[in-house]
Design a protein around this motif. Sequence first.
Motif, short mmCIF file in Angstrom:
data_model
loop_
_atom_site.label_atom_id
_atom_site.label_comp_id
_atom_site.label_asym_id
_atom_site.label_seq_id
_atom_site.Cartn_x
_atom_site.Cartn_y
_atom_site.Cartn_z
N UNK B 4 0.84 -1.20 0.00
CA UNK B 4 0.00 0.00 0.00
C UNK B 4 0.88 1.26 0.00
N UNK B 5 2.10 1.14 0.55
CA UNK B 5 3.01 2.27 0.48
C UNK B 5 3.41 2.53 -0.96
N UNK B 8 0.80 4.27 -2.65
CA UNK B 8 0.79 5.66 -2.18
C UNK B 8 1.89 6.48 -2.84
N UNK B 12 1.28 9.70 -5.18
CA UNK B 12 1.85 11.01 -4.85
C UNK B 12 2.71 11.54 -6.00
N UNK B 15 0.48 12.61 -8.81
CA UNK B 15 -0.22 13.82 -8.41
C UNK B 15 0.70 15.03 -8.57
N UNK B 19 0.21 18.12 -10.93
CA UNK B 19 0.05 19.42 -10.28
C UNK B 19 1.06 20.43 -10.82
N UNK B 200 6.26 22.35 3.23
CA UNK B 200 5.40 22.29 4.41
C UNK B 200 4.94 20.85 4.65
N UNK B 201 4.54 20.22 3.56
CA UNK B 201 4.10 18.84 3.64
C UNK B 201 5.21 17.95 4.21
N UNK B 203 7.67 18.88 6.08
CA UNK B 203 7.90 19.18 7.48
C UNK B 203 6.85 18.47 8.35
N UNK B 204 5.60 18.52 7.91
CA UNK B 204 4.55 17.83 8.68
C UNK B 204 4.83 16.33 8.74
N UNK B 205 5.24 15.78 7.59
CA UNK B 205 5.55 14.35 7.57
C UNK B 205 6.63 14.02 8.60
N UNK B 214 10.45 7.11 3.39
CA UNK B 214 9.03 7.29 3.06
C UNK B 214 8.81 8.66 2.43
N UNK B 216 11.17 10.36 0.85
CA UNK B 216 11.93 10.44 -0.41
C UNK B 216 11.26 9.74 -1.57
#
Lengths: 229, 294
Positions: B4-5, B8, B12, B15, B19, B200-201, B203-205, B214, B216
Amino acid sequence: MIDMQHVNMVYPNSVGALKDINFSVERGEFVFIVGSSGAGKSTLIRLIGREFLPTSGSIRVFGKEITRLRRREIPLFRRSIGVVFQDFRLLEKRTVYDNVAFAMQVVGASPREIRRRVPEALEMVGLAGKAKRKPDELSGGEQQRVCLARAIINQPSLIIADEPTGNLDPQTSLGIVDLLKTINIRGTTVIMATHAKDIVDRMKQRVVVLENGKIVSDEQKGGYSHHAH
Amino acid sequence: MLIRNIAYFFKEAMRSIVRNGWMSFASVAVVTVTLLILGSFMLLNINVEQITQEIKDQVEIVVYLDEELAGSEVEQLRVAVIQLPQVEEVRYVSKEQALARLQSQLGELVAGYEEEGRNPLRDSFEIRTKIPEDIPAVAQTLQTLPGIARVDYGTDVVEKLFRFTGAVRWVGLAFMGGLAFTALFLIANTIKLTVNARAKEIMIMKWVGATEWFIRWPFVIEGVLLGGIGALLPALALFYLYHEVVAWTKVNLFFLPLVPPQMVLVSITKLLLLIGITIGGLGSLLSMRRFLKV
Ligand SMILES: Nc1ncnc2c1ncn2[C@@H]1O[C@H](COP(=O)(O)OP(=O)(O)OP(=O)(O)O)[C@@H](O)[C@H]1O
Ligand SMILES: [Mg+2]
């Protein structure tokens, strides 16, 4: 749970931000860190989150010396603490639900587990009806609730919060701190740096006062007013 | 790594590519152009190599013998030559044979020289060396042997050819290295921008305890996809173009022995893909380094 011994922090090109800090917190405590601007509150909080290393001294969290964590051990350590920021730090392009689920995804939780726990956490912070909204469709207080839901979603045993109410009005702030207290009552240790005098006085919790990088007072059921400004 | 990783990570990466549509397009374009030039250069190099090899193989030394040499002396000389270690083959060509060969090439122009005493040519040896690069040295040695009137191997042409092919190889390698490096740099910069956009994303991670790998992987996959697509396009273009070039040459420049497409295109495609993917992956790893501190 947390034990700091002779911790000194000197930032590069700067005077000492923390000087010989000795301080410990037991499991289940709720601790306010107060003091005037520049006293070293944020520095203390960030050291506990292992954002950087102290210049000298020992910091034990959950019995582990975090100043000696290897680089790849840091993520695992972070999973056991929840972090709440003054500026929320939500992902604007994702919904409330996704913002909370994201914290589970990145630690490899199963989709089933995510579907079960995210609604629970949103329920707990009172946002059950707003899961599909984006952060910019929420009030500041609601955004901070999302941040709280994200902080507790991986069931940490410690929450560190640096001025979580810094951007909120007094009434909303009270709601957030009440929520932190609820989380605390359920067994999570909470350490919160704040300037919110009224709240500190009202909550009657342990208050640690910092001044110029030193602890000048540490009282159970303390208040804000006698010490800081 | 969990399945599942992986799903993901790919989600990402896709995306992010969508984007940052324009940026993704730009970096694919850069890789495409770079690898197109690189691939064309490789094909050019392979063919120059092949043609010079062909020419080299045809180069031989011709030794003209003194006219008054007796048959036994000719034989002695032949043995002396064949005993030189670099020499592969020695062929004796009598002046009559030489004349006949000339006549078959030129016909009427050289008629009437067959009569005794009128043949202006000399007896000769045609000598092939084991490797073409030995020719100048062997020619020098031969010059010192008695009974030899003249040694001929197109001195200038051969030496220039050897120097030229050597230079082509080195310049080509340097050029290709430079291009690959440029592409790496450009991809790294592109990914750096997409990483920046997601600082930001990241940093939150980190604060919720994502491991460095994960964080990288989506970026590495993004780089690999961009590099891979950037390599696939020039590979397809070269596939088509080289077929056309070879077909055209066969009709218009039939004497030019180009390497057949099926012998080179598969390995060039593989190589381009490998380079594209490596550049993409490496580029994103490089641009991530700064962000993973804390
Ligand atoms: N990254 C940094 N580099 C250099 N000096 C810093 C850095 N961060 C903080 N400081 C200095 O360290 C001291 C303590 O800062 P800190 O942010 O811990 O204070 P604080 O109590 O959180 O203040 P505030 O209430 O304004 O948030 C200050 O003198 C500050 O200037
Ligand atoms: Mg602060």
